[in-house]
Design an enzyme around this catalytic site. Structure first.
Site, PDB file in Angstrom:
ATOM      1  CB  CYS A 114      11.742 -74.722   2.581  1.00  0.00           C
ATOM      2  SG  CYS A 114      10.242 -75.457   2.080  1.00  0.00           S
ATOM      3  CG  HIS A 254      14.813 -76.566   0.306  1.00  0.00           C
ATOM      4  ND1 HIS A 254      14.335 -77.657   0.818  1.00  0.00           N
ATOM      5  CD2 HIS A 254      13.741 -75.809  -0.460  1.00  0.00           C
ATOM      6  CE1 HIS A 254      12.721 -77.521   0.685  1.00  0.00           C
ATOM      7  NE2 HIS A 254      12.829 -76.463  -0.075  1.00  0.00           N
ATOM      8  CG  ASN A 284       9.807 -78.463  -1.247  1.00  0.00           C
ATOM      9  OD1 ASN A 284      10.550 -78.922  -0.044  1.00  0.00           O
ATOM     10  ND2 ASN A 284       9.858 -77.312  -1.590  1.00  0.00           N
TER      11      ASN A 284
HETATM   12  N1  COA Z   1       1.151 -79.950 -15.113  1.00  0.00           N
HETATM   13  C1  COA Z   1       1.067 -79.560 -16.308  1.00  0.00           C
HETATM   14  N2  COA Z   1       0.880 -78.393 -16.525  1.00  0.00           N
HETATM   15  C2  COA Z   1       1.198 -77.310 -15.581  1.00  0.00           C
HETATM   16  C3  COA Z   1       1.430 -78.053 -14.132  1.00  0.00           C
HETATM   17  C4  COA Z   1       1.128 -79.216 -13.786  1.00  0.00           C
HETATM   18  N3  COA Z   1       1.491 -79.813 -12.729  1.00  0.00           N
HETATM   19  N4  COA Z   1       1.313 -76.904 -13.357  1.00  0.00           N
HETATM   20  C5  COA Z   1       1.536 -75.765 -14.279  1.00  0.00           C
HETATM   21  N5  COA Z   1       1.125 -75.992 -15.437  1.00  0.00           N
HETATM   22  C6  COA Z   1       1.085 -75.266 -16.717  1.00  0.00           C
HETATM   23  C7  COA Z   1       0.676 -73.909 -16.413  1.00  0.00           C
HETATM   24  O1  COA Z   1      -0.786 -73.804 -16.281  1.00  0.00           O
HETATM   25  C8  COA Z   1       1.185 -73.050 -17.414  1.00  0.00           C
HETATM   26  O2  COA Z   1       0.309 -73.388 -18.727  1.00  0.00           O
HETATM   27  P1  COA Z   1      -0.097 -72.069 -19.595  1.00  0.00           P
HETATM   28  O3  COA Z   1       1.387 -71.718 -20.141  1.00  0.00           O
HETATM   29  O4  COA Z   1      -1.298 -72.640 -20.407  1.00  0.00           O
HETATM   30  O5  COA Z   1      -0.454 -70.844 -18.581  1.00  0.00           O
HETATM   31  C9  COA Z   1       2.473 -73.928 -17.830  1.00  0.00           C
HETATM   32  O6  COA Z   1       2.270 -75.223 -17.219  1.00  0.00           O
HETATM   33  C10 COA Z   1       3.963 -73.257 -17.333  1.00  0.00           C
HETATM   34  O7  COA Z   1       3.389 -72.793 -16.212  1.00  0.00           O
HETATM   35  P2  COA Z   1       4.538 -72.268 -15.160  1.00  0.00           P
HETATM   36  O8  COA Z   1       3.938 -71.888 -13.819  1.00  0.00           O
HETATM   37  O9  COA Z   1       5.036 -71.079 -16.040  1.00  0.00           O
HETATM   38  O10 COA Z   1       5.585 -73.304 -15.014  1.00  0.00           O
HETATM   39  P3  COA Z   1       7.001 -73.100 -14.403  1.00  0.00           P
HETATM   40  O11 COA Z   1       8.156 -73.375 -15.567  1.00  0.00           O
HETATM   41  O12 COA Z   1       7.362 -71.892 -13.705  1.00  0.00           O
HETATM   42  O13 COA Z   1       6.911 -74.078 -13.345  1.00  0.00           O
HETATM   43  C11 COA Z   1       6.961 -74.685 -11.109  1.00  0.00           C
HETATM   44  C12 COA Z   1       6.159 -74.149 -12.112  1.00  0.00           C
HETATM   45  C13 COA Z   1       6.022 -74.628  -9.889  1.00  0.00           C
HETATM   46  C14 COA Z   1       7.527 -75.988 -11.033  1.00  0.00           C
HETATM   47  C15 COA Z   1       8.128 -73.703 -10.940  1.00  0.00           C
HETATM   48  O14 COA Z   1       7.556 -72.192 -11.147  1.00  0.00           O
HETATM   49  C16 COA Z   1       8.755 -73.634  -9.459  1.00  0.00           C
HETATM   50  O15 COA Z   1       9.511 -74.775  -9.057  1.00  0.00           O
HETATM   51  N6  COA Z   1       8.595 -72.565  -8.518  1.00  0.00           N
HETATM   52  C17 COA Z   1       9.478 -72.931  -7.302  1.00  0.00           C
HETATM   53  C18 COA Z   1       8.728 -73.393  -6.439  1.00  0.00           C
HETATM   54  C19 COA Z   1       9.175 -73.855  -5.263  1.00  0.00           C
HETATM   55  O16 COA Z   1      10.286 -74.273  -5.164  1.00  0.00           O
HETATM   56  N7  COA Z   1       8.335 -73.774  -3.810  1.00  0.00           N
HETATM   57  C20 COA Z   1       8.873 -74.213  -2.676  1.00  0.00           C
HETATM   58  C21 COA Z   1       9.792 -73.291  -2.259  1.00  0.00           C
HETATM   59  S1  COA Z   1      10.435 -73.978  -0.629  1.00  0.00           S
END
Ligand code: COA
Length: 368
Positions: A114, A254, A284
Site C-alpha cells: 500500500c 493512504h 482500501n
Molecule cells: N464484522 C463484525 N464483526 C467483526 C468483523 C466484521 N467484519 N471483523 C471482526 N469482527 C469482530 C471480531 O471477531 C471481534 O469479535 P470478538 O471480540 O467477539 O472476538 C470484534 O469484532 C473486534 O474485532 P477486532 O479485530 O478487535 O476489531 P478492530 O477494532 O481491531 O477492527 C480492523 C478490525 C481490521 C477494522 C482494524 O484492526 C483495522 O483496520 N486494522 C488495520 C487494517 C489495515 O488497515 N490493513 C491494511 C493495511 S494497508
C-alpha cells in the site's frame, strides 16, 4: 537540476459496487460495524476477465496523459506499482505500455504494497531530477478482490479495486515533488501477507486448500503500526522540504481506515478536514488509494496550483513513506497534441510487430 511536476492525473474504478449490506449477505457482518470500525460504506470490484489490474491501470494512465496534454510517444518511463499484478511476469507496466502505445517508454513494476505509490512516485521524480527521463507515467493499480477470502470477515470488508495514475514532467520552474521519506521493517512482514504463488510456495493443491493464495492480516497489529508511523512520516517529509506542517493546504493519506487517519490528524495537531478522505466510497484500494484521492481532491477544487500537500502511506512489508508536493497542473496547452491519435499509431505499430513476429515464426519453422 530539473524539478519533477505532477502535470496529469487520472483514475479508474470498475462500475460494480459492493455495499456493506451486500457483504452482510456473504459473511457475518453488518453496515454499522464496518462503518464504525473503518469508515467504509462501499467498494468497487471487478467482475469478469475484461477488467484487471492492467486495464484499470491503462485507463487511469491514459486519462492522466490527456490531462497533461502529452502524447504516449513522449513518455520515457512507466512505473507501475501493484501488489496484484496481472501475472508474475511480464510486468503489468509493459501491458499498460502496450495499451498506451507508449512506443519509446521503459516500463517496470514496483512492489511496496500500500506504500507503493509513494515509492513509485519518488522513483519517477528521481529519474526526472537525475536527467534520465523527462516524462514519466506512474500508475498504482489493484484488483485485491481477486485475492480476498470472501469468507474472512476480518479482511473482505476492507479492500476494493481501482487504479490511479500521475504524469510527471521535468521543468526548470520550481515546484512539484520535493522531499520525501521511504521506510521498511521486514520484521513485521508476517502481519500482512499473500504467500502463495511465489517461488517459496508455488501453486499446488496444498497451497490452494490451505488458503495461501488469499490475503491474511493481523488487523490489530497493522492498526497499531499505522497509527505510529503516519504523523511522523508526514513531519519528516515536510522537514526534508524545508517546510512547516502549517504550510500544508491538504494532506492526502493512504485510505485504509478513518480511525487511522484520525489518529494521524491528532498526532499532527491538525483538523481532520485538512485530510482528503474518500475511503467511504472505495474502501482500501492499496497502492491506488492515494492517486484516486488526489484525483478527487483536484476535481473538488481542494488542490490548486501552488498548494502544498503531503502524500503519506503505509502497508505490508512493512513499508511506509511520505512525499511533500507543491501542486502544479498541466504545463502544456499546445493545441496540436493529440494523445488519442498518437495512441492509435502506437497500437498499430504494436500490432504490426506482432504480425511480423508470427510471420517470422512460420518462415523459420519451415526452414528448420
Ligand atoms: N464484522 C463484525 N464483526 C467483526 C468483523 C466484521 N467484519 N471483523 C471482526 N469482527 C469482530 C471480531 O471477531 C471481534 O469479535 P470478538 O471480540 O467477539 O472476538 C470484534 O469484532 C473486534 O474485532 P477486532 O479485530 O478487535 O476489531 P478492530 O477494532 O481491531 O477492527 C480492523 C478490525 C481490521 C477494522 C482494524 O484492526 C483495522 O483496520 N486494522 C488495520 C487494517 C489495515 O488497515 N490493513 C491494511 C493495511 S494497508
Amino acid at each position: 537540476m530539473p524539478y519533477a511536476h505532477i502535470t496529469g492525473w487520472g483514475m479508474s474504478v470498475p462500475p460494480k459496487v459492493l455495499t456493506n449490506d451486500d457483504l452482510s449477505k456473504i459473511v457475518d457482518t453488518n453496515d454499522e460495524w464496518i462503518r464504525d470500525r473503518t469508515g467504509i460504506r462501499q467498494r468497487h470490484i471487478v467482475e469478469d476477465e475484461s477488467q484487471s489490474s492492467a486495464t484499470l491501470g491503462f485507463e487511469a494512465a491514459f486519462q492522466a496523459l490527456r490531462v497533461a496534454n502529452l502524447r504516449p510517444s513522449d513518455v520515457d518511463l512507466i512505473i507501475c506499482s501493484t501488489s496484484t499484478p496481472e501475472h508474475i511476469f511480464p510486468a503489468t507496466a509493459c501491458l499498460i505500455q502496450d495499451q498506451l502505445g507508449a512506443t519509446r517508454a521503459g516500463a517496470f513494476d514496483l512492489l511496496a504494497a500500500c506504500s507503493g505509490f509513494i515509492y513509485a512516485l519518488n522513483m519517477g521524480a528521481q529519474a526526472i531530477k537525475s536527467g534520465s527521463a523527462k516524462n514519466v507515467v506512474v500508475v498504482g493499480t489493484e484488483t485485491l478482490s481477486r485475492f480476498v477470502d470472501w469468507s474472512d470477515r476480518n479482511t473482505c470488508i476492507l479492500f476494493g479495486d481501482g487504479a490511479g495514475a500521475f504524469v510527471l514532467q521535468a521543468s526548470d520552474e520550481p515546484g512539484g515533488i520535493y522531499g520525501g521519506v521511504m521506510h521498511s521493517d521486514g520484521s513485521g512482514g508476517d502481519l500482512l501477507t499473500l504467500l502463495g504463488g511465489g517461488s517459496r510456495h508455488p501453486a499446488t493443491e496444498l497451497t490452494v486448500h490451505t488458503g495461501m493464495h488469499y490475503i491474511h492480516m493481523d488487523g490489530k497489529e497493522v492498526f497499531r503500526f499505522a497509527t505510529r508511523v503516519m504523523a511522523q512520516a508526514t513531519m519528516d517529509a515536510v522537514a526534508a522540504s524545508g517546510w512547516k506542517v502549517e504550510d500544508l493546504s491538504i494532506i492526502i493519506p493512504h485510505q485504509a481506515n478513518y480511525r487511522i487517519i484520525d489518529a494521524a490528524a491528532r498526532g499532527l495537531k491538525m483538523p481532520i478536514d485538512k485530510f482528503m478522505i474518500n475511503l467511504d466510497q472505495y474502501g482500501n484500494t492499496s497502492t491506488a488509494s492515494i492517486p484516486i484521492a488526489t484525483v478527487e481532491a483536484a476535481q473538488q477544487g481542494r488542490l490548486k496550483k501552488g498548494d502544498k500537500t503531503v502524500f503519506v502511506g503505509f502497508g505490508a512489508g512493512l513499508t511506509w513513506g511520505a512525499l511533500a508536493v507543491e501542486w502544479t497542473g498541466p504545463l502544456s496547452t499546445e493545441k496540436s497534441v493529440h494523445p488519442e491519435r498518437d495512441r492509435l499509431y502506437g497500437r498499430a505499430r504494436s500490432l504490426y510487430r506482432r504480425i511480423v513476429r508470427k510471420i517470422e515464426k512460420i518462415i523459420w519453422g519451415r526452414n528448420e
